[in-house]
Design an enzyme around this catalytic site. Structure first.
Site, mmCIF file in Angstrom:
data_model
loop_
_atom_site.group_PDB
_atom_site.id
_atom_site.type_symbol
_atom_site.label_atom_id
_atom_site.label_comp_id
_atom_site.label_asym_id
_atom_site.label_seq_id
_atom_site.Cartn_x
_atom_site.Cartn_y
_atom_site.Cartn_z
ATOM 1 N N GLY A 17 0.789 -1.219 0.000
ATOM 2 C CA GLY A 17 0.000 0.000 0.000
ATOM 3 C C GLY A 17 0.826 1.275 0.000
ATOM 4 O O GLY A 17 0.326 2.355 0.336
ATOM 5 N N SER A 18 2.076 1.192 -0.437
ATOM 6 C CA SER A 18 2.887 2.417 -0.432
ATOM 7 C C SER A 18 2.390 3.415 -1.486
ATOM 8 O O SER A 18 2.430 4.628 -1.259
ATOM 9 C CB SER A 18 4.371 2.098 -0.621
ATOM 10 O OG SER A 18 4.611 1.582 -1.905
ATOM 11 N N ASN A 19 1.902 2.922 -2.620
ATOM 12 C CA ASN A 19 1.332 3.856 -3.608
ATOM 13 C C ASN A 19 0.016 4.442 -3.118
ATOM 14 O O ASN A 19 -0.274 5.614 -3.363
ATOM 15 C CB ASN A 19 1.161 3.157 -4.963
ATOM 16 C CG ASN A 19 2.472 3.079 -5.710
ATOM 17 O OD1 ASN A 19 2.937 4.068 -6.272
ATOM 18 N ND2 ASN A 19 3.106 1.907 -5.674
ATOM 19 N N MET A 97 -3.106 -7.577 -7.657
ATOM 20 C CA MET A 97 -2.465 -8.673 -8.396
ATOM 21 C C MET A 97 -3.492 -9.505 -9.156
ATOM 22 O O MET A 97 -3.414 -10.734 -9.167
ATOM 23 C CB MET A 97 -1.660 -9.547 -7.421
ATOM 24 C CG MET A 97 -0.529 -8.802 -6.745
ATOM 25 S SD MET A 97 0.670 -8.137 -7.934
ATOM 26 C CE MET A 97 1.527 -9.641 -8.380
ATOM 27 N N ARG A 98 -4.445 -8.846 -9.758
ATOM 28 C CA ARG A 98 -5.464 -9.562 -10.522
ATOM 29 C C ARG A 98 -5.754 -8.826 -11.819
ATOM 30 O O ARG A 98 -5.848 -7.596 -11.826
ATOM 31 C CB ARG A 98 -6.767 -9.664 -9.720
ATOM 32 C CG ARG A 98 -6.625 -10.612 -8.551
ATOM 33 C CD ARG A 98 -7.828 -10.577 -7.669
ATOM 34 N NE ARG A 98 -7.529 -11.309 -6.441
ATOM 35 C CZ ARG A 98 -7.758 -12.600 -6.261
ATOM 36 N NH1 ARG A 98 -8.342 -13.300 -7.198
ATOM 37 N NH2 ARG A 98 -7.440 -13.188 -5.128
ATOM 38 N N ASN A 114 -3.181 2.525 -14.054
ATOM 39 C CA ASN A 114 -2.298 1.588 -13.337
ATOM 40 C C ASN A 114 -0.901 2.180 -13.262
ATOM 41 O O ASN A 114 -0.500 2.970 -14.141
ATOM 42 C CB ASN A 114 -2.240 0.257 -14.088
ATOM 43 C CG ASN A 114 -1.413 -0.782 -13.363
ATOM 44 O OD1 ASN A 114 -1.477 -0.897 -12.130
ATOM 45 N ND2 ASN A 114 -0.613 -1.541 -14.101
ATOM 46 N N HIS A 116 3.107 0.860 -13.043
ATOM 47 C CA HIS A 116 3.899 -0.354 -13.269
ATOM 48 C C HIS A 116 5.379 -0.019 -13.083
ATOM 49 O O HIS A 116 5.850 1.003 -13.590
ATOM 50 C CB HIS A 116 3.639 -0.893 -14.679
ATOM 51 C CG HIS A 116 4.396 -2.155 -14.947
ATOM 52 N ND1 HIS A 116 3.990 -3.375 -14.466
ATOM 53 C CD2 HIS A 116 5.561 -2.369 -15.611
ATOM 54 C CE1 HIS A 116 4.867 -4.297 -14.823
ATOM 55 N NE2 HIS A 116 5.830 -3.728 -15.524
HETATM 56 C C1 GRF Z 1 4.210 -1.208 -7.187
HETATM 57 O O1 GRF Z 1 5.558 -1.438 -7.494
HETATM 58 C C2 GRF Z 1 3.415 -1.049 -8.448
HETATM 59 O O2 GRF Z 1 4.129 -0.510 -9.508
HETATM 60 C C3 GRF Z 1 3.031 -2.466 -8.797
HETATM 61 O O3 GRF Z 1 2.790 -3.074 -7.559
HETATM 62 C C4 GRF Z 1 3.575 -2.433 -6.543
HETATM 63 C C5 GRF Z 1 2.633 -2.076 -5.425
HETATM 64 O O4 GRF Z 1 3.331 -1.651 -4.287
HETATM 65 N N1 GRF Z 1 1.909 -2.477 -9.713
HETATM 66 P P1 GRF Z 1 2.542 -0.968 -3.086
HETATM 67 O O5 GRF Z 1 1.537 -1.982 -2.557
HETATM 68 O O6 GRF Z 1 1.879 0.262 -3.610
HETATM 69 O O7 GRF Z 1 3.588 -0.661 -2.048
#
Ligand code: GRF
Length: 212
Positions: A17-19, A97-98, A114, A116
């Protein structure tokens, strides 16, 4: 002066959940153009759930169904209904992850984004950081793109390059890529909410500031 209602955003996450944390921090700033109306996690143990709670965001963990890498069709319908019930109009994937299918994407057509951790179209799919590192590329980075049916194939909204240094390990590289994501994703969402763009083929061309 024209004012517009902030867009209602949902963040879908499976991981740390860092993003989500980065998006939640920026979404509170004036002028972001959207508010996080709902966080959905497919795993009850996702760190993103704690992040959502720490930011006072509504969070739910609806059943993803029996598959591991996609939502079951009836689960996907239930997720769409939940998003509609919260009047969500823009969906931000942040480590879910889906794979999402056509019905989900059609429900939010052109409004699913998204992030990536590579410079797409290089290294789509899983383990993008590790594969770029082991391949020996000298520059990798991160990409924010619109989501289409093909995995990590949608039109690119913004990218940030991250050079790979001789002293890097996969871990130090991952740290820098994640830091780049945390700046890029909120910036790309802010731009997406504020600026119109045209699609020329699959090429995004940003137009002058306006309201979409
Ligand atoms: C990130 O590296 C994003 O690019 C990828 O999944 C990861 C999610 O990390 N799609 P977080 O859960 O947001 O820390």
């Amino acid at each position: 002066m024209t004012t517009t209602r902030p867009r209602r955003l949902a963040v879908l996450a499976s991981g740390k959940g860092s993003n989500l944390r980065a998006l939640a921090g920026h979404a509170r700033a004036p002028g972001f153009g959207g508010e996080i109306a709902l966080v959905l996690c497919d795993r009850p143990d996702a760190g993103a759930i704690e992040v959502a709670r720490a930011h006072d965001l509504p969070v739910e963990t609806p059943d993803p169904g029996r598959f591991r890498t996609r939502l079951a069709p009836d689960a996907e319908r239930a997720w769409v209904e939940l998003l509609r019930a919260h009047r969500v109009d823009t969906v931000l994937l942040a480590g879910i992850m889906r794979v999402l299918h056509a019905d989900f994407l059609a429900a939010f057509e052109g409004r699913v984004l998204n992030v990536h951790p590579s410079l797409l179209p290089a290294f789509p799919g899983v383990d993008a950081i590790g594969r770029a590192f082991r391949h020996g590329v000298r520059v990798t980075g991160c990409t924010v793109h619109l989501v289409t049916a093909g995995v990590d194939e949608g039109p690119i909204l913004m990218q940030q390059a991250v050079p790979i240094e001789d002293h890097d390990t996969e871990e130090t590289l991952a740290e820098r890529i994640h830091a780049a994501e945390h700046a890029l994703y909120p910036e790309a969402v802010r731009r997406f909410l504020a600026r119109p763009f045209t699609l020329e083929g699959r090429r995004v061309r940003w137009l002058a500031t306006g309201v979409r």
